[in-house]
Design an enzyme around this catalytic site. Structure first.
Site, mmCIF file in Angstrom:
data_model
loop_
_atom_site.group_PDB
_atom_site.id
_atom_site.type_symbol
_atom_site.label_atom_id
_atom_site.label_comp_id
_atom_site.label_asym_id
_atom_site.label_seq_id
_atom_site.Cartn_x
_atom_site.Cartn_y
_atom_site.Cartn_z
ATOM 1 N N ALA A 18 -3.432 6.200 8.862
ATOM 2 C CA ALA A 18 -4.457 5.281 8.365
ATOM 3 C C ALA A 18 -3.805 4.068 7.691
ATOM 4 O O ALA A 18 -4.231 2.923 7.894
ATOM 5 C CB ALA A 18 -5.388 5.996 7.389
ATOM 6 N N LYS A 20 -14.084 1.862 -0.988
ATOM 7 C CA LYS A 20 -13.549 2.770 -2.019
ATOM 8 C C LYS A 20 -14.304 2.619 -3.338
ATOM 9 O O LYS A 20 -14.463 3.590 -4.075
ATOM 10 C CB LYS A 20 -12.047 2.551 -2.226
ATOM 11 C CG LYS A 20 -11.172 2.922 -1.032
ATOM 12 C CD LYS A 20 -11.303 4.377 -0.621
ATOM 13 C CE LYS A 20 -10.233 4.781 0.385
ATOM 14 N NZ LYS A 20 -10.500 6.111 0.982
ATOM 15 N N GLY A 79 -9.992 15.787 7.399
ATOM 16 C CA GLY A 79 -9.133 14.601 7.436
ATOM 17 C C GLY A 79 -7.684 14.809 7.824
ATOM 18 O O GLY A 79 -6.895 13.867 7.704
ATOM 19 N N VAL A 86 -17.711 12.254 11.295
ATOM 20 C CA VAL A 86 -18.606 12.226 10.131
ATOM 21 C C VAL A 86 -19.738 11.207 10.256
ATOM 22 O O VAL A 86 -20.629 11.173 9.416
ATOM 23 C CB VAL A 86 -17.839 11.992 8.801
ATOM 24 C CG1 VAL A 86 -16.913 13.154 8.491
ATOM 25 C CG2 VAL A 86 -17.087 10.670 8.817
ATOM 26 N N SER A 90 -0.484 13.433 7.020
ATOM 27 C CA SER A 90 -1.789 13.193 6.373
ATOM 28 C C SER A 90 -1.819 13.719 4.941
ATOM 29 O O SER A 90 -1.290 14.801 4.656
ATOM 30 C CB SER A 90 -2.907 13.908 7.143
ATOM 31 O OG SER A 90 -3.081 13.361 8.420
ATOM 32 N N TYR A 139 -6.565 -5.265 1.999
ATOM 33 C CA TYR A 139 -7.332 -4.011 1.880
ATOM 34 C C TYR A 139 -8.822 -4.286 2.129
ATOM 35 O O TYR A 139 -9.553 -3.446 2.645
ATOM 36 C CB TYR A 139 -7.084 -3.359 0.516
ATOM 37 C CG TYR A 139 -7.330 -1.875 0.525
ATOM 38 C CD1 TYR A 139 -6.639 -1.026 1.394
ATOM 39 C CD2 TYR A 139 -8.269 -1.286 -0.329
ATOM 40 C CE1 TYR A 139 -6.860 0.342 1.404
ATOM 41 C CE2 TYR A 139 -8.492 0.080 -0.329
ATOM 42 C CZ TYR A 139 -7.784 0.882 0.539
ATOM 43 O OH TYR A 139 -8.025 2.239 0.544
HETATM 44 P P1 NAD Z 1 -4.626 9.795 7.952
HETATM 45 O O1 NAD Z 1 -4.652 8.821 9.069
HETATM 46 O O2 NAD Z 1 -3.641 10.897 8.031
HETATM 47 O O3 NAD Z 1 -6.064 10.420 7.714
HETATM 48 C C1 NAD Z 1 -7.254 9.686 7.921
HETATM 49 C C2 NAD Z 1 -8.224 10.653 8.560
HETATM 50 O O4 NAD Z 1 -9.524 10.057 8.691
HETATM 51 C C3 NAD Z 1 -7.784 11.063 9.977
HETATM 52 O O5 NAD Z 1 -7.677 12.474 10.057
HETATM 53 C C4 NAD Z 1 -8.933 10.581 10.834
HETATM 54 O O6 NAD Z 1 -9.184 11.413 11.928
HETATM 55 C C5 NAD Z 1 -10.084 10.646 9.842
HETATM 56 N N1 NAD Z 1 -11.273 9.931 10.321
HETATM 57 C C6 NAD Z 1 -11.403 8.604 10.592
HETATM 58 N N2 NAD Z 1 -12.641 8.364 11.078
HETATM 59 C C7 NAD Z 1 -13.304 9.562 11.081
HETATM 60 C C8 NAD Z 1 -14.594 9.974 11.467
HETATM 61 N N3 NAD Z 1 -15.505 9.107 11.946
HETATM 62 N N4 NAD Z 1 -14.923 11.292 11.347
HETATM 63 C C9 NAD Z 1 -14.039 12.189 10.867
HETATM 64 N N5 NAD Z 1 -12.792 11.860 10.472
HETATM 65 C C10 NAD Z 1 -12.437 10.555 10.591
HETATM 66 O O7 NAD Z 1 -4.389 8.905 6.636
HETATM 67 P P2 NAD Z 1 -4.382 9.253 5.075
HETATM 68 O O8 NAD Z 1 -3.654 8.137 4.446
HETATM 69 O O9 NAD Z 1 -3.937 10.646 4.860
HETATM 70 O O10 NAD Z 1 -5.908 9.090 4.682
HETATM 71 C C11 NAD Z 1 -6.636 10.080 3.968
HETATM 72 C C12 NAD Z 1 -7.433 9.431 2.844
HETATM 73 O O11 NAD Z 1 -6.542 8.993 1.828
HETATM 74 C C13 NAD Z 1 -8.247 8.209 3.251
HETATM 75 O O12 NAD Z 1 -9.473 8.223 2.555
HETATM 76 C C14 NAD Z 1 -7.388 7.063 2.741
HETATM 77 O O13 NAD Z 1 -8.130 5.891 2.504
HETATM 78 C C15 NAD Z 1 -6.899 7.682 1.454
HETATM 79 N N6 NAD Z 1 -5.756 7.019 0.815
HETATM 80 C C16 NAD Z 1 -4.625 6.762 1.514
HETATM 81 C C17 NAD Z 1 -3.553 6.153 0.902
HETATM 82 C C18 NAD Z 1 -2.282 5.844 1.659
HETATM 83 O O14 NAD Z 1 -1.501 5.005 1.213
HETATM 84 N N7 NAD Z 1 -2.025 6.483 2.788
HETATM 85 C C19 NAD Z 1 -3.632 5.793 -0.453
HETATM 86 C C20 NAD Z 1 -4.792 6.089 -1.154
HETATM 87 C C21 NAD Z 1 -5.855 6.699 -0.508
#
Ligand code: NAD
Length: 260
Positions: free
Chosen positions: A195, A162, A13, A65, A19, A155
């Site tokens: 994201a 989630k 990810g 994935v 990230s 969301y």
């Molecule tokens: P990010 O954009 O840096 O990371 C998201 C990742 O998902 C990217 O690397 C992207 O390439 C990958 N991805 C998407 N589709 C894919 C696929 N088909 N195959 C493989 N990889 C795939 O953003 P982030 O915020 O670091 O997100 C990481 C996690 O944290 C996610 O699950 C997100 O929902 C969660 N999250 C984010 C926040 C926030 O506010 N940013 C809060 C809570 C949870």
């Protein structure tokens, strides 16, 4: 002496240095873990490889994935080069932009299936692939958000994904506990990442967060990294199936009210 000396972590990810997966990678590495990376192909050479190299890592493997063959290939290479895995990090999600705006009731079947497949089922698929490479036990973790439990504007389908993810963590924990494998989720407060920028109104919500959350500060990828170290290490032995909040206490509030 690091808390994770001698341990090997595979991290899914990382998109860039904002990230959450990158915050976790840095924290695990600081505590002595060897880290390898998997991300979608188009990000790999430009974004992920330089970051991996900055931590001395040579394991950078593409994976969508949604493709079983990709998942198989990543773990086959890992097994060949590293043998076993101690820590699996799943920090990825996806939904169509039009499904992260407006009304949840308008979510299409295809949009629902896509969000659930990438954001929830992938954890099950990765856990199934990783478990045989954890003969001495291990720690798996994923990233969630409060929208799993309560309605958060825009969301939408990601909240449903989630919920499925957090529930999957509990079922995975029950299945894999007898193999000494722990599975947990970190529910993080809002962080400015690629994201997050796809969610309508995120910027406003992010801006107001630090006026409302009990800790009165924004959440960082380093905050999440610290909890990831705890979940990856023996400090959290016997902690499994949990959703651990890194949200400055936001989730304990009943009626969030900003300062006057
Ligand atoms: P990010 O954009 O840096 O990371 C998201 C990742 O998902 C990217 O690397 C992207 O390439 C990958 N991805 C998407 N589709 C894919 C696929 N088909 N195959 C493989 N990889 C795939 O953003 P982030 O915020 O670091 O997100 C990481 C996690 O944290 C996610 O699950 C997100 O929902 C969660 N999250 C984010 C926040 C926030 O506010 N940013 C809060 C809570 C949870």
């Amino acid at each position: 002496m690091g808390l994770l000396d001698g341990k090997k972590a595979l991290i899914f990810g990382v998109a860039n240095d904002h990230s959450i997966a990158w915050g976790i990678a840095k924290a695990l590495h600081e505590q002595g873990a060897w880290v390898g990376f998997s991300s979608i192909e188009m990000l790999l050479e430009k974004r992920v490889r330089p970051l991996a190299e900055s931590l001395g890592s040579t394991f950078v493997e593409p994976c969508d994935v949604q493709e079983d063959a990709d998942i198989e290939r990543v773990f086959a290479r890992w097994q060949k080069e590293q043998g076993t895995i101690d820590i699996l990090v799943h920090a990825l999600a996806f939904a169509r932009r039009e499904d992260l705006d407006g009304r949840f009731v308008d979510t299409s079947r295809a949009g629902f299936m896509l969000a659930l497949d990438v954001s929830a089922y992938s954890m099950v698929a990765l856990a199934r692939a990783a478990a045989p490479l954890m003969p001495n036990g291990g720690s798996m973790m994923t990233l969630s958000y409060y929208g799993a439990e309560k309605v958060v504007a825009n969301y939408n389908v990601m909240g449903v994904a989630k919920s499925a993810l957090e529930s999957s963590v509990r079922y995975l924990a029950a299945d894999l506990g007898p193999q000494n494998i722990r599975v947990n989720a970190i529910s993080a407060g809002p962080i400015r990442t690629l994201a997050a920028s796809g969610i309508a109104g995120f910027k406003t919500m992010y801006g107001k967060f630090k006026d409302i959350a009990p800790m009165r500060q924004s959440i960082t990828i380093e905050d999440v990294g610290g909890t990831a170290v705890y979940l990856a290490s023996d400090l959290s032995r016997n902690v499994t199936g949990e959703t651990v909040y890194v949200d400055g206490g936001f989730n304990v509030l009943g009626v969030p009210t900003p300062d006057e």
